[in-house]
Design a protein around this motif. Structure first.
Motif, PDB file in Angstrom:
ATOM      1  N   LYS A   1      -0.499  13.352   6.165  1.00 26.14           N
ATOM      2  CA  LYS A   1      -1.114  12.059   6.495  1.00 26.14           C
ATOM      3  C   LYS A   1      -1.663  11.381   5.241  1.00 26.14           C
ATOM      4  O   LYS A   1      -1.486  10.183   5.022  1.00 26.14           O
ATOM      5  N   MET A   2      -2.360  12.206   4.431  1.00 23.97           N
ATOM      6  CA  MET A   2      -2.972  11.694   3.206  1.00 23.97           C
ATOM      7  C   MET A   2      -1.934  11.065   2.294  1.00 23.97           C
ATOM      8  O   MET A   2      -2.103   9.936   1.817  1.00 23.97           O
ATOM      9  N   TRP A   3      -0.850  11.792   2.078  1.00 22.52           N
ATOM     10  CA  TRP A   3       0.199  11.272   1.202  1.00 22.52           C
ATOM     11  C   TRP A   3       0.937  10.120   1.856  1.00 22.52           C
ATOM     12  O   TRP A   3       1.360   9.184   1.171  1.00 22.52           O
ATOM     13  N   GLY A   4       1.097  10.180   3.178  1.00 26.99           N
ATOM     14  CA  GLY A   4       1.714   9.071   3.887  1.00 26.99           C
ATOM     15  C   GLY A   4       0.945   7.776   3.618  1.00 26.99           C
ATOM     16  O   GLY A   4       1.542   6.707   3.417  1.00 26.99           O
ATOM     17  N   TRP A   5      -0.367   7.881   3.605  1.00 27.15           N
ATOM     18  CA  TRP A   5      -1.228   6.724   3.334  1.00 27.15           C
ATOM     19  C   TRP A   5      -1.135   6.309   1.870  1.00 27.15           C
ATOM     20  O   TRP A   5      -1.016   5.128   1.539  1.00 27.15           O
ATOM     21  N   MET A   6      -1.178   7.295   0.971  1.00 22.71           N
ATOM     22  CA  MET A   6      -1.108   6.958  -0.459  1.00 22.71           C
ATOM     23  C   MET A   6       0.236   6.342  -0.827  1.00 22.71           C
ATOM     24  O   MET A   6       0.339   5.555  -1.761  1.00 22.71           O
ATOM     25  N   LEU A   7       1.265   6.712  -0.077  1.00 28.07           N
ATOM     26  CA  LEU A   7       2.612   6.208  -0.376  1.00 28.07           C
ATOM     27  C   LEU A   7       2.959   4.971   0.450  1.00 28.07           C
ATOM     28  O   LEU A   7       4.104   4.514   0.454  1.00 28.07           O
ATOM     29  N   HIS A   8       1.977   4.446   1.182  1.00 32.53           N
ATOM     30  CA  HIS A   8       2.185   3.269   2.021  1.00 32.53           C
ATOM     31  C   HIS A   8       2.757   2.117   1.183  1.00 32.53           C
ATOM     32  O   HIS A   8       2.327   1.891   0.055  1.00 32.53           O
ATOM     33  N   ASP A   9       3.743   1.400   1.753  1.00 32.75           N
ATOM     34  CA  ASP A   9       4.422   0.390   0.928  1.00 32.75           C
ATOM     35  C   ASP A   9       3.528  -0.799   0.579  1.00 32.75           C
ATOM     36  O   ASP A   9       3.669  -1.378  -0.490  1.00 32.75           O
ATOM     37  N   GLN A  10       2.565  -1.165   1.479  1.00 33.31           N
ATOM     38  CA  GLN A  10       1.724  -2.320   1.161  1.00 33.31           C
ATOM     39  C   GLN A  10       0.380  -1.953   0.552  1.00 33.31           C
ATOM     40  O   GLN A  10      -0.041  -2.525  -0.449  1.00 33.31           O
ATOM     41  N   PHE A  11      -0.312  -0.987   1.175  1.00 29.21           N
ATOM     42  CA  PHE A  11      -1.686  -0.706   0.752  1.00 29.21           C
ATOM     43  C   PHE A  11      -1.838   0.575  -0.046  1.00 29.21           C
ATOM     44  O   PHE A  11      -2.934   0.933  -0.452  1.00 29.21           O
ATOM     45  N   GLY A  12      -0.735   1.311  -0.215  1.00 25.76           N
ATOM     46  CA  GLY A  12      -0.845   2.628  -0.835  1.00 25.76           C
ATOM     47  C   GLY A  12      -1.232   2.562  -2.306  1.00 25.76           C
ATOM     48  O   GLY A  12      -0.847   1.644  -3.027  1.00 25.76           O
ATOM     49  N   VAL A  13      -2.004   3.568  -2.763  1.00 21.71           N
ATOM     50  CA  VAL A  13      -2.455   3.567  -4.158  1.00 21.71           C
ATOM     51  C   VAL A  13      -1.325   3.924  -5.121  1.00 21.71           C
ATOM     52  O   VAL A  13      -1.363   3.555  -6.286  1.00 21.71           O
ATOM     53  N   ILE A  14      -0.307   4.639  -4.637  1.00 17.87           N
ATOM     54  CA  ILE A  14       0.774   5.042  -5.547  1.00 17.87           C
ATOM     55  C   ILE A  14       1.509   3.804  -6.065  1.00 17.87           C
ATOM     56  O   ILE A  14       1.736   3.659  -7.264  1.00 17.87           O
ATOM     57  N   ASN A  15       1.862   2.901  -5.138  1.00 16.35           N
ATOM     58  CA  ASN A  15       2.528   1.670  -5.572  1.00 16.35           C
ATOM     59  C   ASN A  15       1.641   0.871  -6.514  1.00 16.35           C
ATOM     60  O   ASN A  15       2.105   0.368  -7.547  1.00 16.35           O
ATOM     61  N   ASP A  16       0.357   0.776  -6.175  1.00 18.83           N
ATOM     62  CA  ASP A  16      -0.584   0.033  -7.009  1.00 18.83           C
ATOM     63  C   ASP A  16      -0.651   0.640  -8.413  1.00 18.83           C
ATOM     64  O   ASP A  16      -0.545  -0.059  -9.416  1.00 18.83           O
ATOM     65  N   LEU A  17      -0.782   1.959  -8.450  1.00 23.28           N
ATOM     66  CA  LEU A  17      -0.882   2.694  -9.718  1.00 23.28           C
ATOM     67  C   LEU A  17       0.380   2.508 -10.554  1.00 23.28           C
ATOM     68  O   LEU A  17       0.330   2.167 -11.742  1.00 23.28           O
ATOM     69  N   PHE A  18       1.532   2.707  -9.920  1.00 24.35           N
ATOM     70  CA  PHE A  18       2.801   2.643 -10.646  1.00 24.35           C
ATOM     71  C   PHE A  18       3.094   1.228 -11.139  1.00 24.35           C
ATOM     72  O   PHE A  18       3.717   1.038 -12.179  1.00 24.35           O
ATOM     73  N   MET A  19       2.620   0.229 -10.357  1.00 20.97           N
ATOM     74  CA  MET A  19       2.874  -1.146 -10.801  1.00 20.97           C
ATOM     75  C   MET A  19       1.942  -1.516 -11.948  1.00 20.97           C
ATOM     76  O   MET A  19       2.340  -2.213 -12.875  1.00 20.97           O
ATOM     77  N   THR A  20       0.701  -1.023 -11.883  1.00 22.25           N
ATOM     78  CA  THR A  20      -0.225  -1.267 -12.989  1.00 22.25           C
ATOM     79  C   THR A  20       0.307  -0.627 -14.272  1.00 22.25           C
ATOM     80  O   THR A  20       0.187  -1.192 -15.361  1.00 22.25           O
ATOM     81  N   LEU A  21       0.899   0.550 -14.128  1.00 20.72           N
ATOM     82  CA  LEU A  21       1.432   1.254 -15.307  1.00 20.72           C
ATOM     83  C   LEU A  21       2.843   0.792 -15.666  1.00 20.72           C
ATOM     84  O   LEU A  21       3.469   1.340 -16.567  1.00 20.72           O
ATOM     85  N   HIS A  22       3.341  -0.207 -14.915  1.00 18.46           N
ATOM     86  CA  HIS A  22       4.689  -0.759 -15.147  1.00 18.46           C
ATOM     87  C   HIS A  22       5.795   0.274 -15.037  1.00 18.46           C
ATOM     88  O   HIS A  22       6.795   0.220 -15.749  1.00 18.46           O
ATOM     89  N   ILE A  23       5.588   1.264 -14.159  1.00 16.91           N
ATOM     90  CA  ILE A  23       6.655   2.234 -13.906  1.00 16.91           C
ATOM     91  C   ILE A  23       7.654   1.629 -12.935  1.00 16.91           C
ATOM     92  O   ILE A  23       8.860   1.826 -13.043  1.00 16.91           O
ATOM     93  N   ILE A  24       7.131   0.855 -11.967  1.00 17.78           N
ATOM     94  CA  ILE A  24       8.010   0.131 -11.050  1.00 17.78           C
ATOM     95  C   ILE A  24       7.611  -1.343 -11.059  1.00 17.78           C
ATOM     96  O   ILE A  24       6.480  -1.684 -11.410  1.00 17.78           O
ATOM     97  N   SER A  25       8.547  -2.220 -10.693  1.00 21.92           N
ATOM     98  CA  SER A  25       8.232  -3.648 -10.758  1.00 21.92           C
ATOM     99  C   SER A  25       7.842  -4.218  -9.399  1.00 21.92           C
ATOM    100  O   SER A  25       7.159  -5.224  -9.315  1.00 21.92           O
ATOM    101  N   GLU A  26       8.273  -3.573  -8.317  1.00 20.35           N
ATOM    102  CA  GLU A  26       7.844  -4.043  -6.997  1.00 20.35           C
ATOM    103  C   GLU A  26       7.594  -2.845  -6.084  1.00 20.35           C
ATOM    104  O   GLU A  26       8.090  -1.746  -6.342  1.00 20.35           O
ATOM    105  N   PRO A  27       6.782  -3.045  -5.026  1.00 21.90           N
ATOM    106  CA  PRO A  27       6.416  -1.917  -4.160  1.00 21.90           C
ATOM    107  C   PRO A  27       7.641  -1.240  -3.556  1.00 21.90           C
ATOM    108  O   PRO A  27       8.638  -1.898  -3.242  1.00 21.90           O
ATOM    109  N   ILE A  28       7.561   0.061  -3.412  1.00 14.78           N
ATOM    110  CA  ILE A  28       8.651   0.824  -2.819  1.00 14.78           C
ATOM    111  C   ILE A  28       8.152   1.470  -1.536  1.00 14.78           C
ATOM    112  O   ILE A  28       7.030   1.978  -1.493  1.00 14.78           O
ATOM    113  N   ALA A  29       8.983   1.426  -0.483  1.00 21.78           N
ATOM    114  CA  ALA A  29       8.622   2.109   0.762  1.00 21.78           C
ATOM    115  C   ALA A  29       9.084   3.562   0.635  1.00 21.78           C
ATOM    116  O   ALA A  29      10.127   3.944   1.143  1.00 21.78           O
ATOM    117  N   TRP A  30       8.266   4.360  -0.052  1.00 23.59           N
ATOM    118  CA  TRP A  30       8.677   5.709  -0.458  1.00 23.59           C
ATOM    119  C   TRP A  30       9.185   6.558   0.689  1.00 23.59           C
ATOM    120  O   TRP A  30      10.151   7.304   0.528  1.00 23.59           O
TER     121      TRP A  30
END
Lengths: 338, 276
Positions: free
Chosen positions: A164-193
């Motif tokens: 559940k925890m990772w499901g939330w962190m990997l959420h395509d809109q609100f997840g911190v993983i997308n936010d983190l990766f976009m801030t670090l320029h690892i990805i350019s747009e959110p991914i529905a992991w």
């Protein structure tokens, strides 16, 4: 921890002495009385073993045999009292120009492939990571005890919660993983992991690695702490590079412990269920053998067909484990008896 | 030059430790933060409020208190029964020489590799036959038996390590095996019992597949299933705040146990595996 393991190792040799002669210490006793005593001990031993054997036989052995048997029947939840024997039809049958059954179902083969994919990548990555973490924890530094306790956290968290925890962190809109990766320029747009078929298997492997690396690390650490110190002294005096020492000395010495730890993880990974079931529910992209079998059994209520799938999973786990044990020449008598 | 090299080495090592800590703790931190409103609006990583609304809603909207009691009951019963059976069995396996002992140990180990789903249909039948369907008894029964293999395995390893002299003296004095176990082994063995009990407890507390299959009604569910079933107003959007609040509630006791008994748990895991 290290001292207790070494202590147990020491008594291993002591335990080799046969059972009877040790009573000779109380000299003068008749031999007949001794063997009578030991026979009585053996009788008590079997008495002590009975509850365990009854439990294992009725609640593990019997259900397994029933599952194998039901796999050869057309049982469903509604005809559970009046099913009939159908031979191998659940596995494979040719009817009207078409092949039917498990072995002809592409979804089944997909679940086999996914299971093997997750197992292979998850176990190899966490073995490498686990050894790295163990090497870090093996060094002396302030706060080591605290860090060692902290890495137990992912292991202790229930799989449902970590999914559940990772499901939330990997959420395509609100997840911190997308936010983190976009801030670090690892990805350019959110991914529905957990939805995107290209990323979902890798995502499952990543979450599984997070949860199980502590186990590998702790087992490796225990092995590291049992190593003799003198060969390291020798290597240091000779000025051999630490990385070379690791591959030439450390790795061969901890290999037996690693091999056992990998067996335990392989068994777990092959029957993976909770994580996949929670993280991606019934997605066909990530279906694994346990999910396929349970879906047939419970959701579709096809007891016979689902049992056949369960039996194949059991055979695969059994076969791969035997293969691994033979390939690594692992000694499983493990009891310290030989 | 040499000191510079040493310093960079130290710095890199510290960085590695920091990365490791972040990797293991960060997800749980996010769960806690989310239970206090993180992830909404501007607060991505930090709590948005510090009241217990998500916690209250979990307990109000489903029988979560019941679920926790169920989990506790099932876990404690599993630990108690499986320890009782495992202690006597492992005494026999570790201390008495009889034919077929190695074979028996291997069989016990073999059971621990059963995939749960492989016994699911047979177990389902058995549980219906015993009239345990949709009752906690079904879970106590299955968890006890499935925690036996590693309990027996770990306790057997520990018991082999106890010096023989004590037991021999007791045998000469005419003590029965049961007396030997309760009077002589128990005082020495209790650390091993704590370890084994903890591992069995964590296993039972976390189990999911049997729990979701053998229990039908909401009030009888255990916490992992209860958490998996929390749903929101829409089918597609989970109420993440309450879900994370529930997750934190069931995980905090486990983390506390792990931090307190860290050493014991590691001992148990290694006794079960490294010596194999």
């Amino acid at each position: 921890m290290d001292t207790s393991s070494i202590g147990a190792q020491g008594t291993k040799t002591a335990a080799k002495a046969p059972a009877l002669p040790r009573l000779d210490a109380s000299a003068g006793r008749a031999k007949a009385e001794q063997s009578g005593l030991s026979r009585q001990r053996i009788r008590t031993a079997w008495l002590f073993l009975t509850p365990m054997m009854i439990g294992l036989a009725f609640v593990a052995g019997w259900p397994l045999l029933r599952t194998i048997y039901l796999g050869f029947t057309d049982a469903t939840l509604s005809n559970i009292d009046s099913y009939s024997f159908v031979g191998f039809e659940n596995y494979l049958v040719y009817d009207n120009g078409h092949w039917y059954g498990l072995l002809a179902d592409s979804l089944w083969w997909k679940s086999v492939w996914n299971t093997l994919y997750i197992t292979l990548f998850s176990v190899s990555i966490e073995t490498v990571l686990g050894v790295l973490v163990a090497l870090i924890l093996h060094a002396k530094f302030p706060g080591r005890g605290l860090v060692r306790a902290a890495i137990l956290i992912p292991w202790a968290i229930p799989t449902v919660v970590s999914a559940k925890m990772w499901g939330w962190m990997l959420h395509d809109q609100f997840g911190v993983i997308n936010d983190l990766f976009m801030t670090l320029h690892i990805i350019s747009e959110p991914i529905a992991w957990t939805v995107n078929p290209d990323t979902v298997l890798g995502t499952i492997v990543a979450v599984d690695v997070w949860k199980t690396t502590p186990f590998m690390a702790l087992l490796t650490l225990a092995a590291l702490q049992m190593l003799p110190k003198d060969c390291y002294e020798a290597a240091r005096v000779d000025g051999i590079h630490p990385i070379r020492v690791f591959f030439k000395v450390t790795l061969p010495l901890i290999k037996p412990a690693l091999v056992v730890a990998v067996v335990f993880r392989l068994l777990d990974a092959l029957r993976i269920f909770d994580l996949v079931y929670i993280l991606t529910s019934n997605s066909e992209d990530t279906i694994v053998m346990s999910v396929y079998a349970r879906q047939a059994l419970i959701d579709f209520q096809q007891i016979g067909y689902g049992s056949a799938a369960s039996t194949l999973l059991f055979l695969m786990v059994f076969g791969l484990t035997l293969l691994y044990i033979f390939a690594t020449r692992l000694k499983l008598d493990g009891s310290g008896d030989h | 030059m040499k000191t510079l090299k040493l310093l960079t080495g130290r710095a890199l090592f510290a960085l590695a430790v920091l990365a490791l800590l972040l990797y293991t703790i960060f997800p749980f931190y996010i769960a806690v933060a989310t239970s206090f409103g993180a992830g909404t609006g501007e607060h991505v990583y930090t709590p948005a409020y510090f009241d217990l609304r998500n916690y209250l809603s979990v307990f109000k909207e489903q029988p979560f208190f019941h679920n926790i009691l169920n989990s506790a009951l099932v876990s404690f019963a599993t630990v108690a029964i499986s320890l009782l059976i495992a202690v006597t069995a492992s005494y026999a396996l570790a201390r008495v020489h009889f034919r077929g002992r190695t074979l028996l140990l291997l069989t016990v180990l073999g059971v621990s590799m059963f995939p749960q789903v492989a016994v699911l249909s047979g177990m389902f039948e058995l549980i219906r036959m015993l009239g345990l369907y949709n009752s906690l008894g079904s879970l106590i029964l299955s968890y006890t038996v499935f925690s036996l293999p590693f309990s027996v395995w770990i306790l057997t390893t520990f018991m082999r390590g106890i010096p023989k002299d004590l037991e021999e003296a007791a045998i000469v004095d005419g003590a029965t095996p049961w007396q030997i176990i309760t009077r002589i082994f128990m005082p020495v063995l209790w650390p091993a019992l704590v370890t084994t009990g903890l591992l069995a407890f964590i296993g039972a507390w976390n189990e999911f597949m049997f729990a979701i299959t053998f229990i039908l009604s909401n009030e009888n569910r255990t916490v992992p299933v209860a958490i998996s079933m929390i749903s929101g107003d829409s089918q597609y959007e989970l109420p993440w705040g309450p879900v994370m609040a529930a997750s934190v509630v069931v995980t905090v006791p486990l983390i506390a146990l792990v931090l307190i008994f860290q050493r014991k748990i590691v001992e148990g895991l290694t006794a079960g595996a490294v010596k194999g």
